[in-house]
Design a protein around this motif. Structure first.
Motif, PDB file in Angstrom:
ATOM      1  N   UNK A   1      35.879  50.677  49.851  1.00  0.00           N
ATOM      2  CA  UNK A   1      36.615  50.974  48.627  1.00  0.00           C
ATOM      3  C   UNK A   1      38.122  50.816  48.816  1.00  0.00           C
ATOM      4  N   UNK A   2      38.796  50.545  47.704  1.00  0.00           N
ATOM      5  CA  UNK A   2      40.254  50.558  47.656  1.00  0.00           C
ATOM      6  C   UNK A   2      40.653  51.527  46.546  1.00  0.00           C
ATOM      7  N   UNK A   3      41.288  52.617  46.924  1.00  0.00           N
ATOM      8  CA  UNK A   3      41.717  53.641  45.970  1.00  0.00           C
ATOM      9  C   UNK A   3      43.047  53.195  45.366  1.00  0.00           C
ATOM     10  N   UNK A   4      43.051  52.879  44.085  1.00  0.00           N
ATOM     11  CA  UNK A   4      44.191  52.207  43.471  1.00  0.00           C
ATOM     12  C   UNK A   4      45.348  53.114  43.090  1.00  0.00           C
ATOM     13  N   UNK A   5      45.199  54.418  43.225  1.00  0.00           N
ATOM     14  CA  UNK A   5      46.344  55.298  42.952  1.00  0.00           C
ATOM     15  C   UNK A   5      46.137  56.655  43.605  1.00  0.00           C
TER      16      UNK A   5
ATOM     17  N   UNK B   1      41.649  51.207  52.068  1.00  0.00           N
ATOM     18  CA  UNK B   1      43.071  51.284  51.777  1.00  0.00           C
ATOM     19  C   UNK B   1      43.273  52.067  50.492  1.00  0.00           C
ATOM     20  N   UNK B   2      44.503  52.558  50.308  1.00  0.00           N
ATOM     21  CA  UNK B   2      44.869  53.224  49.065  1.00  0.00           C
ATOM     22  C   UNK B   2      46.271  52.784  48.691  1.00  0.00           C
TER      23      UNK B   2
ATOM     24  N   UNK C   1      42.856  56.857  36.352  1.00  0.00           N
ATOM     25  CA  UNK C   1      42.480  58.025  37.159  1.00  0.00           C
ATOM     26  C   UNK C   1      41.808  59.054  36.252  1.00  0.00           C
ATOM     27  N   UNK C   2      40.612  58.780  35.769  1.00  0.00           N
ATOM     28  CA  UNK C   2      40.029  59.616  34.713  1.00  0.00           C
ATOM     29  C   UNK C   2      39.772  61.065  35.110  1.00  0.00           C
ATOM     30  N   UNK C   3      39.400  61.333  36.359  1.00  0.00           N
ATOM     31  CA  UNK C   3      39.170  62.737  36.743  1.00  0.00           C
ATOM     32  C   UNK C   3      40.460  63.537  36.678  1.00  0.00           C
TER      33      UNK C   3
ATOM     34  N   UNK D   1      41.603  54.902  40.618  1.00  0.00           N
ATOM     35  CA  UNK D   1      42.331  55.718  41.583  1.00  0.00           C
ATOM     36  C   UNK D   1      41.962  57.172  41.406  1.00  0.00           C
ATOM     37  N   UNK D   2      42.278  57.980  42.404  1.00  0.00           N
ATOM     38  CA  UNK D   2      41.941  59.407  42.339  1.00  0.00           C
ATOM     39  C   UNK D   2      43.153  60.286  42.073  1.00  0.00           C
TER      40      UNK D   2
END
Length: 338
Positions: free
Chosen positions: A46-50, A108-109, A222-224, A248-249
């Motif tokens: 995965x790549x966490x975008x934010x 990566x993030x 980042x919906x959550x 992103x998280x």
């Protein structure tokens, strides 16, 4: 050399094939169909975008607070906690979060790092002993680009970022900015800066999206975090219909940086397919940062997550893509190659 067998989610379409993946010297050498008894599911990392990894010093501290109270610069709870943390505490906390991300399949993030050059250097130090490689969007003045990979602006209503945008242009670095999180008033000013990435766009409307499409600006959602801060619901279907969208998280103080949780939440609450959600969590973020991962194909980095398809949770799943996106948990991860 490492050989992985099972159901492989291949290419940008994540087409499941029964076969094997061979990794040599850190890159995928072979992807081929072959008979196998393995029940494993092999997925791109995965790549966490934010993310905001500095928030690792204040986990759960902002529960119940508004957006402004929790994270708005310069006087929010987040910024008070960051100001109070010494460097060793900050580095240790960010390293723990990065280690969790690495163990749960994130290669990566794309991190918005506060406190300028010192903040960017602290994140480099936190990541140094690990395999996960954060892409750092720095803050403050142009000098941060000596250390960071790009510039991350808080929002067009917070400050004038014209000089920082020009510095990114001169140095050929990406410029990213938050937009449309509390309301829509900062979206047009953000687009005027011709950013390489917009973050949130919760309150984007049709006229904004037409301009996003015209400028070909990707968006990290980042919906959550939007739910926790009660700022609204991003129009993810409409965003996907206009541009590249990545998951992103956001703030570590609000949610664990688990791409599995983010995918499941997105797939179940929004009008997106499992494949779209998986692409948002892998290929899209990689493309935004110019990374080469996020796809299982020969020549690509061997950044992979292996799920135990015979775990008590995943056994009996009829669709491997849906199983990864909607059902899988950290307990189902059998191996990570980052």
């Amino acid at each position: 050399m490492e050989e992985l067998t099972g159901t492989v989610l291949v290419g940008e379409s994540f087409e499941p094939i029964r076969g094997r993946v061979v990794v040599e010297d850190g890159r995928i050498a072979t992807v081929e169909e072959t008979e196998t008894a393995s029940t494993d599911i092999i997925c791109p990392a995965f790549v966490n975008a934010h993310t905001h990894l500095g928030d690792s010093v204040a986990k759960e501290a902002a529960v119940g607070l508004s957006l402004e109270e929790a994270v708005a610069p310069p006087d929010s709870l987040k910024h008070r906690r960051l100001n109070a943390a010494d460097r060793s505490e900050l580095v240790s906390a960010m390293r723990r979060t990065l280690r969790f991300m690495q163990r749960t399949g994130t290669a990566s993030c794309l991190d918005f790092r506060e406190f300028g050059t010192a903040g960017a250097r602290a994140l480099r130090e936190a990541a140094a002993p690990l395999d996960i490689d954060p892409f750092i969007f720095g803050s403050d003045d142009e000098s941060v680009l000596d250390v960071a990979d790009g510039y991350g602006a808080s929002g067009a209503n917070d400050n004038d970022f014209t000089e920082q945008r020009a510095a990114c242009e001169r140095r050929d670095r990406p410029f990213a900015i938050h937009a449309g999180e509390p309301d829509a008033t900062d979206i047009y000013p953000a687009l005027d800066l011709e950013p390489n990435l917009l973050v949130h766009m919760v309150h984007a409307e049709g006229e904004h999206l037409e301009r996003v499409a015209d400028q070909s600006v990707p968006i990290a959602v980042c919906p959550r975090a939007n739910t926790v801060l009660d700022v609204g619901t991003p129009p993810i279907r409409e965003l996907l219909d206009h541009t590249t969208v990545a998951l992103g998280t956001d703030n570590v103080m609000l949610n664990p940086p688990s791409m599995l949780r983010e995918m499941a939440y997105t797939a179940k609450r929004f009008d997106v397919t499992a494949r779209e959600a998986l692409r948002m969590a892998t290929t899209a973020g990689a493309e935004i940062a110019g990374l080469d991962c996020g796809v299982i194909a020969p020549g690509r980095p061997g950044a992979l997550v292996v799920f135990d398809g015979d775990s008590d949770n995943l056994a009996g799943s009829v669709d491997p893509v849906s199983a990864v996106v909607r059902r899988a948990t950290e307990l189902d991860i059998k191996q990570t190659l980052i």
